[in-house]
Design a protein around this motif. Sequence first.
Motif, short mmCIF file in Angstrom:
data_model
loop_
_atom_site.label_atom_id
_atom_site.label_comp_id
_atom_site.label_asym_id
_atom_site.label_seq_id
_atom_site.Cartn_x
_atom_site.Cartn_y
_atom_site.Cartn_z
N SER A 1 8.20 -27.07 20.41
CA SER A 1 8.74 -26.53 21.87
C SER A 1 9.68 -26.77 21.35
CB SER A 1 8.56 -27.26 22.41
OG SER A 1 8.24 -28.92 22.77
N TYR A 2 10.64 -26.10 21.96
CA TYR A 2 12.52 -25.78 22.60
C TYR A 2 13.56 -25.68 20.63
CZ TYR A 2 11.02 -27.31 26.76
OH TYR A 2 10.19 -26.82 28.78
N SER A 3 12.37 -25.00 20.20
CA SER A 3 13.51 -24.43 18.29
C SER A 3 13.21 -23.59 18.75
CB SER A 3 12.20 -25.14 17.76
OG SER A 3 12.35 -27.08 18.34
N PRO A 4 14.39 -22.62 18.59
CA PRO A 4 14.81 -21.41 18.46
C PRO A 4 14.74 -21.08 16.87
CG PRO A 4 16.35 -22.40 19.27
CD PRO A 4 15.86 -22.92 19.41
N GLY A 5 14.59 -20.02 16.32
CA GLY A 5 14.34 -19.52 14.68
C GLY A 5 15.64 -19.40 14.33
N VAL A 6 16.43 -18.69 15.47
CA VAL A 6 18.07 -18.50 15.24
C VAL A 6 19.16 -18.94 16.31
CG1 VAL A 6 19.41 -16.49 14.81
CG2 VAL A 6 17.24 -16.18 13.85
N VAL A 7 19.65 -19.59 15.23
CA VAL A 7 20.99 -19.81 16.49
C VAL A 7 22.77 -19.50 15.81
CG1 VAL A 7 22.38 -21.93 17.60
CG2 VAL A 7 19.60 -21.80 17.68
N SER A 8 23.27 -18.40 16.98
CA SER A 8 24.80 -18.65 16.36
C SER A 8 25.77 -18.33 17.44
CB SER A 8 25.05 -16.64 15.73
OG SER A 8 24.73 -16.44 16.24
N ALA A 9 27.09 -19.08 16.47
CA ALA A 9 28.26 -18.88 16.93
C ALA A 9 29.11 -18.41 17.01
CB ALA A 9 28.66 -20.36 17.42
N LEU B 1 34.80 -15.71 22.12
CA LEU B 1 33.89 -16.53 21.97
C LEU B 1 31.71 -16.23 22.48
CD1 LEU B 1 35.63 -17.86 23.22
CD2 LEU B 1 34.75 -20.85 22.07
N LEU B 2 31.43 -15.68 21.60
CA LEU B 2 30.16 -15.23 21.77
C LEU B 2 28.77 -16.51 20.93
CD1 LEU B 2 28.37 -12.53 21.61
CD2 LEU B 2 28.67 -12.28 18.98
N LYS B 3 27.64 -16.72 21.57
CA LYS B 3 26.79 -17.34 21.45
C LYS B 3 25.51 -16.53 21.90
CE LYS B 3 25.34 -22.23 20.47
NZ LYS B 3 25.55 -22.88 19.62
N THR B 4 24.60 -16.79 20.63
CA THR B 4 23.08 -16.30 20.48
C THR B 4 22.24 -16.75 20.12
OG1 THR B 4 23.64 -15.45 18.40
CG2 THR B 4 24.38 -14.19 19.69
#
Length: 837
Positions: A720-728, A744-747
């Motif tokens: 739970s609460y663990s995204p597979g892709v995070v970028s900044a 500033l871009l966040k995904t």
Amino acid sequence: MKTVLLAGAALCVLVAAPAWAQGPVSGTVLADVLHISETNPVANATILLDGNVVGTTGATGGFAIAVVPPGTHELRVIRDDFASSSVTIKGSAEPQKLGDVVLAAFAVVTPEALVTASRANDRTATAYTNLSKQDLAKQNFGQDLPYLLNQTPSVVVNSDAGAGVGYTDIRIRGTSNTGINTTINGVPLNDPESHGAFLINLPDLASSINSLQIQRGVGTSQNGGAAFGASINVSTLDNRREAYAETQNTYGSYQTWKNNVSFGTGLINGHFTVDGRLSRIASDGYMNRAASDLKSYYFAAGYQAKNTLLKFITFSGREKTYQAWNGVPEPALSGDRARLQTFINNGELTEADAARVLQEGRRYSSYTYGNQTDNYQQNHYQLHLSQGLGQRWNLAGALHLTRGFGYYESYRTNKKLADYGLNNVVLGSTTIKRTDLVDRKWLDNNFYGGTMALNYQPTDGKLQATLGGAWNRYDGDHYGEIIWAQYASNGQLGQRYYFNNAVKTDYNAYARATWQVLPILGIYGDVQVRHIDYRIDGLEPKKQDVTTRAKYTFFNPKAGATLSLGQGQQLYGSFAVGQREPVRSDFTDRPVGDQSAQAERLEDFEGGYRLTRTDLPFLGPNGALRLEANGFYMNYRNQLVATGQLNDVGTALRTNVARSYRRGVELSAFLSLNDKISLSSTLTLSQNRILNYRDVSYSYDTVTYVVTTNAAEARTSTISYSPGVVSAHTLEGQPLKGLRVALLLKTVSRQYLDNSQNDYRSINPYQTLDFRLRYALHPRFMKEIELGLLVNNLLNREYVANGYTYTYQGDGAQQRTFNWFYPQATRNYLASVGLKF
């Protein structure tokens, strides 16, 4: 004749040009702090030529002077927290590259010595990110500290009130702040019972931070709770040489205000410093009835000599926030009336609540009582001593006390008098068993202890070693009071209806060393022993006995190696073990029939490659290129993972899973072209899995949770609460001198609310774009005027960043699921004015 004179003048100018258009001159400024010089560039140092300001250093410490007149000149470099340094240069028609200009700290013993024991460096073979005071100031418009860290690797943040003011949370590699070890000047900040670091209790702390380090994974040995995903090491031990006075003022959407004043005496008589700050932050919040009123102060007084540094620090925060931790029900976002009726039928919402859901939509708040608030104050006191013991040894120690007290005030409807220890009310032939009332749940606690670190480093720098440890004790009372009741029965004003006391003693000792075996090879070792004794006595609100006796002794070894490849390149690898005890709610909120919570164990493998170059021609004099690729494999035993449910004060409920892991890669890049334009990017790709997972549903009544496990075969599921892709990604440019603009871009990819990996119980992927502008002016009558603007969610996206869920076992095999979410603000802004004297 006129033509001849003009031609002659032009010829004279051309001939004389080399005499007045000399240069350019460039160089790099480095810090000599605690014998670690060549890897510590000094940013934002002021460059003076013959007493006139001609520039500042960039992120890598580089500077360039376009024109140097002929003759001999004094080039002086200054920054408040270092002694100034001067070199003599001569004007020349050819470009000049100076040797490194090294700034020495004021004394042999420096403030950095007090936090070095818990910090990683390029010898410790771990993944870390350093942020300076200037890095934090760029993004500091009054939002909580997690939002200032949002562009660092593997970070995901969210806000109960929706706009970054009030209760906020940070996750790193999917681990919440209960698994992130947070220290301030080496002193643990995490609450010893919940393991949470509640930064709402220290509003505007960022304005007093001079440096911050995030370590990902287990990292180095820390004081306090173990790092199970990351650690955040904060230092406020700044010494500024010159006197100063500053104020920062922000206004923005949702009636958000930030006002602070900071001051310092500078170095008095070469030995004494005094610094202070007063701050207030207030916001109505994006969510309805989610206001925050936050106040804080910071005060430090220090004495330093060549071999001694003594510093007393006190800081405090007081918060009053309207409770927003319930979030909003799923139909508030979808507008699905049929689904809303399901919430009504199951008792999740009343008819009146449902009407407000349709009226307020995604900004719905479940509470309407005027003082449904959280009120808490936390006072911190720290006394630090650093003593040089010759050229090779340094001793750093601290005594600390944290005093916390406050309450949640809540309006309760139709509650049983007996549950509050009250007699039924008999009026003639009528017996009244229930009442509306207002109660307060109190926390009243003290956390105190001491830390110590003995550092050794010979002058050749080949061996660095630290022997350290800490002893800390927490003593906290939890109790409830009735302050009003419709039918008071035999109750008295302020009558307590439950009470329990918790005492926790935690001590640890560690030894750490790095050894440069060969010029290209260094090795690292770290061992820690930690012992915990935890006792709870008394009752919780539902009269359940929460008496607990728990003792743990953990042995946590760590080892690593680094290999230098030349030209700013490095390979590293490490292995570390982290173990930690369950938190309070793991003991007190366990479902009936469930086993006692078990301690967690993590085996963390990290390895990566770093590249840092400042000498490439296309970068320019102040340019830099940094690349890092870090791979990790975090293997857990008995990891405590969130079930997706919350208790009655918004704390996530958790359960042990026997086997689980997180594995992935973190990619980071930074490119700066002559300090005029820069691009930084981070990308984390990960798998976060539970092995042999079985779905668990809960059958609920008014007293207990009963755990039932369905017959589904065991399978691999996402944590739970663990995204597979995070970028900044941050693109920043300086089109005009003093003007910096950034995008500033966040995904963040999909996050599951529980461990079933069911898309229906999940947070949709989201992407946000922010715009930031800062313009600094330097008039004659003050040091600086800075104007700032931050536009959050520039594209006006509607998204949620957090939530929770619960599933009931209905009739037969039917399950009923109820999702609640925390919507984040649509487009909003914060505008600031900063003055420095």
